[in-house]
Design a protein around this motif. Structure first.
Motif, PDB file in Angstrom:
ATOM      1  N   VAL A   4       0.846  -1.192   0.000  1.00  0.00           N
ATOM      2  CA  VAL A   4       0.000   0.000   0.000  1.00  0.00           C
ATOM      3  C   VAL A   4       0.880   1.240   0.000  1.00  0.00           C
ATOM      4  CG1 VAL A   4      -1.825   1.249   1.193  1.00  0.00           C
ATOM      5  CG2 VAL A   4      -1.755  -1.252   1.303  1.00  0.00           C
ATOM      6  N   LEU A   5       0.670   2.108  -0.975  1.00  0.00           N
ATOM      7  CA  LEU A   5       1.374   3.392  -1.042  1.00  0.00           C
ATOM      8  C   LEU A   5       0.462   4.472  -0.496  1.00  0.00           C
ATOM      9  CD1 LEU A   5       3.733   5.208  -1.956  1.00  0.00           C
ATOM     10  CD2 LEU A   5       2.658   5.282  -4.232  1.00  0.00           C
ATOM     11  N   VAL A   6       0.916   5.153   0.545  1.00  0.00           N
ATOM     12  CA  VAL A   6       0.157   6.242   1.162  1.00  0.00           C
ATOM     13  C   VAL A   6       0.795   7.561   0.748  1.00  0.00           C
ATOM     14  CG1 VAL A   6      -0.674   7.247   3.315  1.00  0.00           C
ATOM     15  CG2 VAL A   6      -0.404   4.763   3.124  1.00  0.00           C
ATOM     16  N   LEU A   7       0.034   8.381   0.037  1.00  0.00           N
ATOM     17  CA  LEU A   7       0.520   9.685  -0.423  1.00  0.00           C
ATOM     18  C   LEU A   7      -0.019  10.763   0.507  1.00  0.00           C
ATOM     19  CD1 LEU A   7      -0.209   9.202  -4.235  1.00  0.00           C
ATOM     20  CD2 LEU A   7       1.910   8.694  -2.989  1.00  0.00           C
ATOM     21  N   GLY A   8       0.886  11.601   1.021  1.00  0.00           N
ATOM     22  CA  GLY A   8       0.491  12.558   2.041  1.00  0.00           C
ATOM     23  C   GLY A   8       0.408  11.880   3.397  1.00  0.00           C
ATOM     24  N   ALA A   9       1.403  11.066   3.697  1.00  0.00           N
ATOM     25  CA  ALA A   9       1.332  10.178   4.858  1.00  0.00           C
ATOM     26  C   ALA A   9       1.350  10.912   6.188  1.00  0.00           C
ATOM     27  CB  ALA A   9       2.495   9.171   4.811  1.00  0.00           C
ATOM     28  N   ASN A  10       1.738  12.173   6.189  1.00  0.00           N
ATOM     29  CA  ASN A  10       1.754  12.923   7.439  1.00  0.00           C
ATOM     30  C   ASN A  10       0.430  13.626   7.717  1.00  0.00           C
ATOM     31  OD1 ASN A  10       3.508  13.465   9.706  1.00  0.00           O
ATOM     32  ND2 ASN A  10       3.441  15.624   9.094  1.00  0.00           N
ATOM     33  N   GLY A  11      -0.552  13.492   6.825  1.00  0.00           N
ATOM     34  CA  GLY A  11      -1.853  14.102   7.039  1.00  0.00           C
ATOM     35  C   GLY A  11      -2.580  13.470   8.208  1.00  0.00           C
ATOM     36  N   VAL A  27      -0.164  -6.486   5.444  1.00  0.00           N
ATOM     37  CA  VAL A  27      -0.074  -5.171   4.800  1.00  0.00           C
ATOM     38  C   VAL A  27       1.339  -4.626   4.964  1.00  0.00           C
ATOM     39  CG1 VAL A  27      -0.849  -2.768   4.890  1.00  0.00           C
ATOM     40  CG2 VAL A  27      -2.519  -4.621   5.118  1.00  0.00           C
ATOM     41  N   PHE A  28       1.905  -4.129   3.870  1.00  0.00           N
ATOM     42  CA  PHE A  28       3.182  -3.401   3.938  1.00  0.00           C
ATOM     43  C   PHE A  28       2.949  -2.000   3.403  1.00  0.00           C
ATOM     44  CE2 PHE A  28       7.278  -1.867   2.494  1.00  0.00           C
ATOM     45  CZ  PHE A  28       8.079  -2.155   3.596  1.00  0.00           C
ATOM     46  N   LEU A  29       3.313  -1.007   4.182  1.00  0.00           N
ATOM     47  CA  LEU A  29       3.037   0.392   3.874  1.00  0.00           C
ATOM     48  C   LEU A  29       4.273   1.109   3.362  1.00  0.00           C
ATOM     49  CD1 LEU A  29       1.088   1.135   7.168  1.00  0.00           C
ATOM     50  CD2 LEU A  29       0.052   0.890   4.907  1.00  0.00           C
ATOM     51  N   THR A  30       4.121   1.816   2.262  1.00  0.00           N
ATOM     52  CA  THR A  30       5.132   2.770   1.804  1.00  0.00           C
ATOM     53  C   THR A  30       4.549   4.158   1.996  1.00  0.00           C
ATOM     54  OG1 THR A  30       6.059   1.230   0.176  1.00  0.00           O
ATOM     55  CG2 THR A  30       6.514   3.581  -0.147  1.00  0.00           C
ATOM     56  N   LEU A  59      10.379  10.025  -8.995  1.00  0.00           N
ATOM     57  CA  LEU A  59      10.250   9.504  -7.636  1.00  0.00           C
ATOM     58  C   LEU A  59       8.918   8.791  -7.444  1.00  0.00           C
ATOM     59  CD1 LEU A  59      11.253  11.027  -4.292  1.00  0.00           C
ATOM     60  CD2 LEU A  59       8.840  10.498  -4.629  1.00  0.00           C
ATOM     61  N   LEU A  60       7.837   9.392  -7.932  1.00  0.00           N
ATOM     62  CA  LEU A  60       6.518   8.806  -7.741  1.00  0.00           C
ATOM     63  C   LEU A  60       6.409   7.471  -8.474  1.00  0.00           C
ATOM     64  CD1 LEU A  60       3.689   9.076  -6.548  1.00  0.00           C
ATOM     65  CD2 LEU A  60       3.009  10.333  -8.612  1.00  0.00           C
ATOM     66  N   ARG A  61       6.942   7.420  -9.667  1.00  0.00           N
ATOM     67  CA  ARG A  61       6.877   6.155 -10.417  1.00  0.00           C
ATOM     68  C   ARG A  61       7.669   5.070  -9.702  1.00  0.00           C
ATOM     69  NH1 ARG A  61       7.399   5.414 -16.961  1.00  0.00           N
ATOM     70  NH2 ARG A  61       7.211   3.149 -16.990  1.00  0.00           N
ATOM     71  N   ALA A  62       8.827   5.425  -9.137  1.00  0.00           N
ATOM     72  CA  ALA A  62       9.628   4.448  -8.402  1.00  0.00           C
ATOM     73  C   ALA A  62       8.888   3.961  -7.158  1.00  0.00           C
ATOM     74  CB  ALA A  62      10.974   5.056  -8.018  1.00  0.00           C
ATOM     75  N   ALA A  63       8.235   4.887  -6.455  1.00  0.00           N
ATOM     76  CA  ALA A  63       7.482   4.512  -5.251  1.00  0.00           C
ATOM     77  C   ALA A  63       6.260   3.670  -5.607  1.00  0.00           C
ATOM     78  CB  ALA A  63       7.065   5.769  -4.495  1.00  0.00           C
ATOM     79  N   MET A  64       5.713   3.880  -6.783  1.00  0.00           N
ATOM     80  CA  MET A  64       4.496   3.204  -7.222  1.00  0.00           C
ATOM     81  C   MET A  64       4.752   1.755  -7.638  1.00  0.00           C
ATOM     82  SD  MET A  64       1.305   4.409  -7.583  1.00  0.00           S
ATOM     83  CE  MET A  64       1.429   6.143  -8.058  1.00  0.00           C
ATOM     84  N   LEU A  98      -7.186   2.613  -6.399  1.00  0.00           N
ATOM     85  CA  LEU A  98      -6.935   3.951  -5.873  1.00  0.00           C
ATOM     86  C   LEU A  98      -8.043   4.364  -4.916  1.00  0.00           C
ATOM     87  CD1 LEU A  98      -5.452   6.745  -5.952  1.00  0.00           C
ATOM     88  CD2 LEU A  98      -6.899   7.310  -7.927  1.00  0.00           C
ATOM     89  N   VAL A  99      -7.641   4.888  -3.763  1.00  0.00           N
ATOM     90  CA  VAL A  99      -8.566   5.528  -2.827  1.00  0.00           C
ATOM     91  C   VAL A  99      -8.104   6.969  -2.682  1.00  0.00           C
ATOM     92  CG1 VAL A  99      -9.584   5.501  -0.533  1.00  0.00           C
ATOM     93  CG2 VAL A  99      -8.872   3.344  -1.602  1.00  0.00           C
ATOM     94  N   PHE A 100      -8.997   7.920  -2.953  1.00  0.00           N
ATOM     95  CA  PHE A 100      -8.606   9.329  -3.011  1.00  0.00           C
ATOM     96  C   PHE A 100      -9.579  10.151  -2.165  1.00  0.00           C
ATOM     97  CE2 PHE A 100      -6.949  13.222  -4.554  1.00  0.00           C
ATOM     98  CZ  PHE A 100      -5.826  12.969  -5.325  1.00  0.00           C
TER      99      PHE A 100
END
Length: 212
Positions: A4-11, A27-30, A59-64, A98-100
Motif C-alpha cells: 500500500v502506497l500512502v501519499l500525504g502520509a503525514n496528514g 499489509v506493507f506500507l510505503t 520519484l513517484l513512479r519508483a514509489a508506485m 486507488l482511494v482518493f
C-alpha cells in the motif's frame, strides 16, 4: 501481502489509517511525505518512508512500482495536477486500485442552508477538487473517491455514506471515521469499487458545523 502506497502520509486522516493498519501482518506500507523534518517516530514497523513530492514523476513512479493499492491524502490549490500525476504513475506502472480523499460540495450536492454556507466559505477552493474527481473518474482505474464532511478530531468511529448524485447528509465527521472507511477498503479492496461517496456523522445535520 498487500503493498500500500500512502501519499500525504503525514496528514491527519492518513495517520489514523496508518495506525489502524500498523499491526497487520498482511499489509506493507510505503509512506510518502514531503518534509523529512516531520518524521516523528510514529512510523510503523510494517512500512518504509519515502521523502518526496508527488509532482516528482521519477520519484513517484519508483514509489508506485510493485504497489497493490494507492491511498491519496493530498491537499493544495494544485490538487488536480497532483491527481493527474498520481493517475499517470499508476497507469505507467500497472497499479489499478486507488482511494482518493476529496471534499464535500464539489458537485453542489450539499442541500439547504448548510450547502449555502459551505459554498460561501470554501466554494471557490473546490474547483481543483472537482477537476481531480473528474480526472479520476475518467482514468480507467479502480477508484474510490471519498468526500468527507467538515472534519473533527473526535475520537470516535461513527459515519454513514451517500452516493454520488444523492443529497449530502450531515455537517461533520471525525477524521478517525474517515480513516476507518479507508482502512476497510485497503483490507478488502473490492469494497466500494467505483464508488464516489459522501461521508458524514449521522444526526449531525445543521446550518453549519457545530464548531463554527
Amino acid at each position: 501481502m498487500k503493498n500500500v502506497l500512502v501519499l500525504g502520509a503525514n496528514g491527519q486522516i492518513a495517520r489514523w489509517v496508518i495506525a489502524k493498519l500498523t499491526d497487520r501482518k498482511d499489509v506493507f506500507l510505503t509512506l510518502l511525505q514531503r518534509n523529512p523534518n516531520k518524521l516523528t517516530g510514529w512510523e510503523p514497523a510494517n512500512g518504509q518512508i519515502v521523502i518526496g513530492n508527488v509532482l516528482d514523476r521519477k520519484l513517484l513512479r519508483a514509489a508506485m512500482a510493485g504497489q497493490d493499492i494507492v491511498y491519496a491524502n493530498l491537499i493544495g490549490e494544485d490538487l488536480d495536477i497532483q491527481a493527474k500525476r498520481v493517475i499517470e504513475a499508476m497507469q505507467n506502472t500497472g497499479v489499478k486500485r486507488l482511494v482518493f480523499i476529496l471534499s464535500l460540495g464539489i458537485y453542489d450536492e450539499v442541500p439547504g442552508r448548510f450547502g449555502q454556507w459551505n459554498n460561501e466559505i470554501i466554494g471557490t477552493d473546490l474547483e481543483p477538487y472537482r477537476r481531480a474527481a473528474d480526472a479520476i473518474e475518467s482514468s480507467g482505474l479502480d477508484y474510490t473517491i471519498l468526500r468527507p464532511a467538515w472534519l473533527t478530531d473526535e475520537h470516535e468511529v461513527d459515519y454513514e455514506i451517500t452516493a454520488k448524485g444523492d443529497a449530502f447528509k450531515g455537517t461533520v465527521v471525525s477524521r478517525e471515521s474517515v480513516a476507518d472507511l479507508v482502512a476497510k477498503i485497503i483490507v478488502s479492496p473490492e469494497l466500494h469499487l467505483g464508488g464516489n461517496l459522501g461521508v458524514n456523522k449521522p444526526g449531525s445535520d445543521g446550518d453549519k458545523p457545530y464548531f463554527m
